[in-house]
Design a protein around this motif. Structure first.
Motif, PDB file in Angstrom:
ATOM      1  N   LEU A  39      -2.926   7.141   7.002  1.00 27.56           N
ATOM      2  CA  LEU A  39      -4.338   7.004   7.363  1.00 27.56           C
ATOM      3  C   LEU A  39      -5.069   6.106   6.360  1.00 27.56           C
ATOM      4  N   GLU A  40      -4.705   6.208   5.082  1.00 28.57           N
ATOM      5  CA  GLU A  40      -5.317   5.353   4.070  1.00 28.57           C
ATOM      6  C   GLU A  40      -4.913   3.897   4.268  1.00 28.57           C
ATOM      7  N   VAL A  41      -3.657   3.675   4.637  1.00 32.02           N
ATOM      8  CA  VAL A  41      -3.199   2.313   4.910  1.00 32.02           C
ATOM      9  C   VAL A  41      -3.990   1.714   6.066  1.00 32.02           C
TER      10      VAL A  41
ATOM     11  N   ARG B 137      -7.038   2.640   7.114  1.00 32.75           N
ATOM     12  CA  ARG B 137      -8.461   2.519   6.798  1.00 32.75           C
ATOM     13  C   ARG B 137      -8.743   1.462   5.740  1.00 32.75           C
ATOM     14  N   ARG B 138      -7.839   1.309   4.760  1.00 32.91           N
ATOM     15  CA  ARG B 138      -8.121   0.451   3.618  1.00 32.91           C
ATOM     16  C   ARG B 138      -7.355  -0.872   3.626  1.00 32.91           C
TER      17      ARG B 138
ATOM     18  N   ALA C  29      -0.110   5.148  -0.949  1.00 30.14           N
ATOM     19  CA  ALA C  29      -1.100   5.393   0.089  1.00 30.14           C
ATOM     20  C   ALA C  29      -0.464   6.104   1.280  1.00 30.14           C
ATOM     21  N   ARG C  30      -1.229   6.969   1.908  1.00 31.47           N
ATOM     22  CA  ARG C  30      -0.779   7.661   3.112  1.00 31.47           C
ATOM     23  C   ARG C  30      -1.086   6.792   4.343  1.00 31.47           C
TER      24      ARG C  30
ATOM     25  N   ALA D  72       0.826  -1.202   0.000  1.00 33.07           N
ATOM     26  CA  ALA D  72       0.000   0.000   0.000  1.00 33.07           C
ATOM     27  C   ALA D  72       0.863   1.256   0.000  1.00 33.07           C
ATOM     28  N   TYR D  73       1.930   1.253   0.794  1.00 30.17           N
ATOM     29  CA  TYR D  73       2.843   2.410   0.795  1.00 30.17           C
ATOM     30  C   TYR D  73       3.514   2.565  -0.569  1.00 30.17           C
TER      31      TYR D  73
END
Length: 262
Positions: free
Chosen positions: A171-173, A175-176, A168-169, A163-164
């Motif tokens: 918070l996105e990592v 949440r998702r 992805a940031r 994800a990184y």
């Protein structure tokens, strides 16, 4: 049947149900044989028929009320523990600084038996409903937090790194990736701790209570009324099975991608 004896091999749902019913029937048969063939005294092991008659009599004499009161206490303590424990456990499993601050303290309290707090909860919360709910909360909260933390920590690092890599940031990592991956395990944790909640509410109702299934069992014990005691104990088991099945059905509804053959 040979193919179903392999390690960790799923089995059809009908076979699972049949084996489950067979296990209950086998226990019931052993119970009946222990009374008739083993000639155990009814004061030690009442026959199934006597327990069924006692259940019928208690159903007409307030058993449903005791069930409702115990269920309310379990649900209240469980929801309070989950409302605080699940978010805290997720934070501890996600952020090492939060884990370092809380984990040793929670591990320290986890080894203290909830029953030892009953005299203190009576002093702090009186003998009313809050005391019973407090015992349930103390009994499951610390284990729940640490189990949720472990589930969250066990999210595969490869998923997070991917994800990184995709931009992805943090918070996105969370949440998702982290939260969706951890939720099935968190729900299993809640299912397990709900079973513990039933244990602790009975312990709480054995002291300073005038209602509930624990009080029913204790009151029957004072009168050496073993059929009523068995009714109380078996009722707890039935309620536990119902709660467990409801949790499993809810999990299948929320996480259909986790479902496979039983």
């Amino acid at each position: 049947m040979r193919k179903y004896l392999k390690l960790n091999t799923p089995i059809p749902g009908k076979l699972y149900f049949t084996l489950s019913i067979t296990a209950f029937a086998f226990v019931l048969l052993l119970w009946e044989l222990g009374v008739t063939v083993g000639q155990l005294p009814p004061s030690h092991l009442p026959p199934p028929g006597a327990v069924a008659r006692a259940a019928w009599d208690l159903a007409a004499d307030g058993l449903l009320g005791d069930i409702g009161i115990s269920f309310f206490r379990v649900t209240s303590g469980f929801l309070l523990a989950a409302a605080i424990g699940v978010p805290l456990g997720i934070l501890m499993g996600t952020l090492k600084v939060v884990e370092a601050f809380f984990e040793p303290l929670l591990a320290f309290f986890r080894y203290m038996p909830a029953s030892a707090f009953i005299p203190l909860t009576i002093i702090w919360l009186s003998i009313f409903e809050t005391q019973k709910i407090g015992v349930v909360f103390i009994g499951i909260f610390f284990q729940m937090v640490l189990m949720v933390m472990d589930v969250t920590k066990n999210v595969p690092q490869d998923l997070i790194d991917t994800a990184y890599t995709l931009g992805a940031r943090p918070l996105e990592v969370f949440r998702r990736v982290i939260l969706p991956a951890a939720l099935p395990g968190i729900m299993d944790t809640l299912r397990i701790t709900l079973g513990w909640a039933w244990t602790y509410v009975i312990v709480a109702e054995l002291v300073a209570a005038n209602s509930g299934l624990g009080f029913l069992i204790m009151n029957a014990g004072r009168q050496l009324n073993t059929p009523d005691m068995f009714v109380g104990i078996l009722t707890i088991g039935i309620l536990g099975i119902i709660c467990d099945m409801a949790f499993k059905a809810f999990n299948r509804l929320l996480f259909p991608w986790m479902e496979r053959e039983v």
